[in-house]
Design a protein around this motif. Structure first.
Motif, PDB file in Angstrom:
ATOM      1  N   LEU A  27     -12.224 -26.351  15.205  1.00  0.00           N
ATOM      2  CA  LEU A  27     -13.251 -25.855  14.267  1.00  0.00           C
ATOM      3  C   LEU A  27     -14.717 -26.198  14.593  1.00  0.00           C
ATOM      4  CD1 LEU A  27     -10.776 -26.251  11.088  1.00  0.00           C
ATOM      5  CD2 LEU A  27     -11.486 -23.994  12.069  1.00  0.00           C
ATOM      6  N   TYR A  74     -21.746 -22.885  10.953  1.00  0.00           N
ATOM      7  CA  TYR A  74     -21.886 -22.578   9.196  1.00  0.00           C
ATOM      8  C   TYR A  74     -22.909 -23.477   8.861  1.00  0.00           C
ATOM      9  CZ  TYR A  74     -20.430 -21.814   4.527  1.00  0.00           C
ATOM     10  OH  TYR A  74     -20.600 -21.645   3.070  1.00  0.00           O
ATOM     11  N   PRO A 123     -17.511 -23.607  14.979  1.00  0.00           N
ATOM     12  CA  PRO A 123     -17.788 -22.739  13.653  1.00  0.00           C
ATOM     13  C   PRO A 123     -18.449 -23.406  12.520  1.00  0.00           C
ATOM     14  CG  PRO A 123     -15.529 -22.801  14.169  1.00  0.00           C
ATOM     15  CD  PRO A 123     -16.082 -23.602  15.441  1.00  0.00           C
ATOM     16  N   VAL A 124     -17.895 -24.691  12.456  1.00  0.00           N
ATOM     17  CA  VAL A 124     -18.419 -25.575  11.427  1.00  0.00           C
ATOM     18  C   VAL A 124     -19.794 -25.823  11.289  1.00  0.00           C
ATOM     19  CG1 VAL A 124     -18.174 -27.833  10.227  1.00  0.00           C
ATOM     20  CG2 VAL A 124     -16.088 -26.532  10.521  1.00  0.00           C
ATOM     21  N   LEU A 147     -10.780 -20.040   8.470  1.00  0.00           N
ATOM     22  CA  LEU A 147     -11.431 -19.536   9.465  1.00  0.00           C
ATOM     23  C   LEU A 147     -12.269 -18.338   9.111  1.00  0.00           C
ATOM     24  CD1 LEU A 147     -13.031 -20.062  12.181  1.00  0.00           C
ATOM     25  CD2 LEU A 147     -11.070 -19.267  13.242  1.00  0.00           C
ATOM     26  N   LEU A 164     -14.420 -18.934   6.344  1.00  0.00           N
ATOM     27  CA  LEU A 164     -15.877 -19.238   6.880  1.00  0.00           C
ATOM     28  C   LEU A 164     -16.668 -18.337   7.315  1.00  0.00           C
ATOM     29  CD1 LEU A 164     -17.009 -22.424   7.585  1.00  0.00           C
ATOM     30  CD2 LEU A 164     -16.066 -22.048   9.884  1.00  0.00           C
ATOM     31  N   VAL A 165     -16.172 -17.495   8.170  1.00  0.00           N
ATOM     32  CA  VAL A 165     -16.813 -16.277   8.839  1.00  0.00           C
ATOM     33  C   VAL A 165     -17.478 -15.353   7.811  1.00  0.00           C
ATOM     34  CG1 VAL A 165     -16.833 -14.379  10.329  1.00  0.00           C
ATOM     35  CG2 VAL A 165     -15.477 -16.375  10.919  1.00  0.00           C
TER      36      VAL A 165
END
Length: 228
Positions: free
Chosen positions: A141, A148, A144-145, A89, A92-93
């Protein structure tokens, strides 16, 4: 001075290639190489690409500033992903912010969405990949996925919009580098996602990193070489 610049222009790509190769081998064959090598050479490779970007773009300060910021965020993501589970995570950020930096940088060269069909093309690609993996993405997730993936596809599409909107213009060659960098980034992250959510993917580190660092190099190459 000319000879020194020439040597530097050869040495840095060679060092980056060697560092990337060692990192890929260490991370893909941990039983055969000391595992600590990956922890050293993975971030080192991105640092070398950042150094390459720092030597370019003197006449493009806005673009250079945003692309270098993106590379710095990518470096943070590389370090986080050395721990694939705990660092996913944060990684990812970090890469999400990197893509935002790249989008803003590309927009300094061409208006956002100046050419629309790349957005449709990468939107379809993103939807297909995400659709096939969605059932395996944990609920925590999913949001956020999705954010992204949208940001990644937008980055690649804007790079192509810069290129195809500037055919025949002086910056066409630079824009082409950015477009292929964005494309390779989409491929690299698709391999990473397949390995994480639908894998394991055989030779995952090779697929991911052997496209990731060329993607970053291409994006850095969209900065014009500074005149000595």
């Amino acid at each position: 001075m000319t000879a020194s610049v020439a040597k530097s222009s050869v040495a840095l790509p060679l060092l980056t290639l060697v560092s990337a190769t060692v990192a890929i081998l260490a991370l893909s064959q941990p039983a055969q190489l000391p595992p600590g090598l990956g922890f050293v050479f993975k971030p080192l490779t991105t640092v070398l690409i950042l150094l390459y970007a720092w030597q370019r773009g003197a006449d493009q300060p806005a673009l250079a500033r945003w692309l270098r910021a993106g590379l710095l965020c990518s470096l943070a993501g590389d370090v986080a992903l050395l721990w694939p589970e705990q660092g996913f995570l944060p990684g990812l950020v970090s890469f999400l912010v990197a893509h935002v930096c790249y989008i803003v940088g590309f927009c300094t060269q061409r208006r956002f969405g100046a050419v629309r069909w790349p957005f449709l093309m990468f939107g379809v690609i993103a939807a297909v990949v995400l659709g096939r993996l969605w059932v395996n993405v944990p609920a925590a997730l999913q949001a956020p996925v999705v954010v992204y993936v949208v940001c990644l596809a937008t980055m690649a599409a804007q790079a192509w919009a810069w290129w195809r909107g500037g055919v025949g213009l002086p910056d066409e060659a630079q824009a082409r580098w950015a477009a292929w960098g964005g494309t390779l980034f989409v491929f690299s992250d698709a391999m990473l996602a397949i390995n994480k959510f639908a894998g394991p993917l055989e030779m995952a580190s090779v697929w991911v990193l052997a496209s990731y660092w060329p993607a970053q190099w291409c994006i850095a190459s969209s900065l014009r070489r500074s005149r000595a």
